[in-house]
Design an enzyme around this catalytic site. Sequence first.
Site, PDB file in Angstrom:
ATOM      1  N   LYS A  74       0.841  -1.193   0.000  1.00 22.26           N
ATOM      2  CA  LYS A  74       0.000   0.000   0.000  1.00 22.26           C
ATOM      3  C   LYS A  74       0.878   1.246   0.000  1.00 22.26           C
ATOM      4  O   LYS A  74       0.638   2.193  -0.752  1.00 22.26           O
ATOM      5  CB  LYS A  74      -0.936   0.003   1.222  1.00 22.26           C
ATOM      6  CG  LYS A  74      -2.064  -1.021   1.086  1.00 22.26           C
ATOM      7  CD  LYS A  74      -2.835  -1.229   2.386  1.00 22.26           C
ATOM      8  CE  LYS A  74      -3.826  -2.385   2.216  1.00 22.26           C
ATOM      9  NZ  LYS A  74      -4.486  -2.796   3.449  1.00 22.26           N
ATOM     10  N   GLN A 118      -4.548  -1.075   9.538  1.00 22.76           N
ATOM     11  CA  GLN A 118      -4.548  -2.437   9.002  1.00 22.76           C
ATOM     12  C   GLN A 118      -5.205  -3.396   9.991  1.00 22.76           C
ATOM     13  O   GLN A 118      -4.876  -3.423  11.174  1.00 22.76           O
ATOM     14  CB  GLN A 118      -3.102  -2.867   8.702  1.00 22.76           C
ATOM     15  CG  GLN A 118      -2.964  -4.215   8.035  1.00 22.76           C
ATOM     16  CD  GLN A 118      -3.508  -4.260   6.603  1.00 22.76           C
ATOM     17  OE1 GLN A 118      -3.630  -3.229   5.936  1.00 22.76           O
ATOM     18  NE2 GLN A 118      -3.839  -5.438   6.130  1.00 22.76           N
ATOM     19  N   ASP A 141     -11.256   3.148   3.677  1.00 19.91           N
ATOM     20  CA  ASP A 141     -11.784   1.786   3.716  1.00 19.91           C
ATOM     21  C   ASP A 141     -13.321   1.794   3.673  1.00 19.91           C
ATOM     22  O   ASP A 141     -13.933   0.746   3.440  1.00 19.91           O
ATOM     23  CB  ASP A 141     -11.403   1.115   5.052  1.00 19.91           C
ATOM     24  CG  ASP A 141     -10.103   0.333   4.960  1.00 19.91           C
ATOM     25  OD1 ASP A 141      -9.820  -0.219   3.890  1.00 19.91           O
ATOM     26  OD2 ASP A 141      -9.384   0.267   5.986  1.00 19.91           O
TER      27      ASP A 141
HETATM   28  N1  GUN Z   1      -6.903  -6.239   6.264  1.00 18.36           N
HETATM   29  C1  GUN Z   1      -7.184  -7.003   5.171  1.00 18.36           C
HETATM   30  N2  GUN Z   1      -7.858  -6.297   4.250  1.00 18.36           N
HETATM   31  C2  GUN Z   1      -8.009  -5.044   4.750  1.00 18.36           C
HETATM   32  C3  GUN Z   1      -8.615  -3.865   4.251  1.00 18.36           C
HETATM   33  O1  GUN Z   1      -9.183  -3.794   3.149  1.00 18.36           O
HETATM   34  N3  GUN Z   1      -8.557  -2.775   5.088  1.00 18.36           N
HETATM   35  C4  GUN Z   1      -7.960  -2.818   6.298  1.00 18.36           C
HETATM   36  N4  GUN Z   1      -7.962  -1.707   7.037  1.00 18.36           N
HETATM   37  N5  GUN Z   1      -7.384  -3.905   6.793  1.00 18.36           N
HETATM   38  C5  GUN Z   1      -7.409  -5.018   6.015  1.00 18.36           C
END
Ligand code: GUN
Length: 310
Positions: A74, A118, A141
């Site tokens: 990311k 995360q 998100d």
């Molecule tokens: N962990 C796995 N996928 C995601 C996601 O799309 N967003 C977040 N914040 N954590 C994750």
Amino acid sequence: MWKKLRIPPISRVTHRLSLGGPMIRLDGKAVAAARRELLKTRVERFVTQHGRKPGLAVVIVGEDPASHVYVKNKVKTTTELGMASRHIELPHTASEAEVLETVAKLNRDAAVDGILVQLPLPKHIDSNKVVEAIDAEKDPDGLTTANLGLLFAGRKRVAPCTPWGVMAILEHYKIPVAGKRVAVIGRSNIVGKPMAQLLTEADATVTLCHSRTKDLAHHTRDAEIVVVAAGKQRFIGRESFAKDAVVIDVGMHRPDSGEFAGKLLGDVKFEELEGHVSAATPVPGGVGPMTIQMLMENTVTLAENRASKN
Ligand code: GUN
């Protein structure tokens, strides 16, 4: 009239569905790459207009190796797109109060447009509390109750990245959704529920299936499009789908033992589908690459929203 959800169109349509022909491999990696080029232009325009870069902060708590890989990707993508990136690592011993304080600081930071914490978080930290502490206007998100509420009220700010990415794949391949019978397997807040909502907004007739659904195969075989987010590796195969169905696999598993040790697996037995369904997403290279692309798009959307308010 209800406001229609629109995915920004992209000019290059590479395939069209043809019933009875060879199965189309829905290439999320290629769709993400095409959309990334368009997003770069959007980022450049933002920088020219506002004299700063759209900024994404990613917070990771603990040492889970898989989560660290996702976060690194990311951060790398953010920088490659010409955006500002913040990467905050807290040890697994960090208290809930410390994580909340980190989020509060980022909420106050004018250079930050998106805050991603995360998931999953270590067990001693209440994820709901942390996600809810994110300013909804900085939530790329789309997981705060404010943003989920807007989505379900038909007034979307941003939609959760994975289901939003699925919509972008369907749109890219010109797979019609309106009036179609769609089965979604999985009812999580991050995938299944918002997926069902986005499809409903796109005029599909949606059946939301889950672990307590009776005769799951009855529902999936009746569907023209099936989105599988069951969270179980190689959960279903050919016999569960109608002839010429479109299959979207949201699963992502890397077993560390057994026949498939070390391999990335989906929820669907992809190798069984050729000659039966009309189109399907592989794993890897299907939905996965779209999630990160939509995170970047959502961050730029939030940056544009914030900038237009100031
Ligand atoms: N962990 C796995 N996928 C995601 C996601 O799309 N967003 C977040 N914040 N954590 C994750």
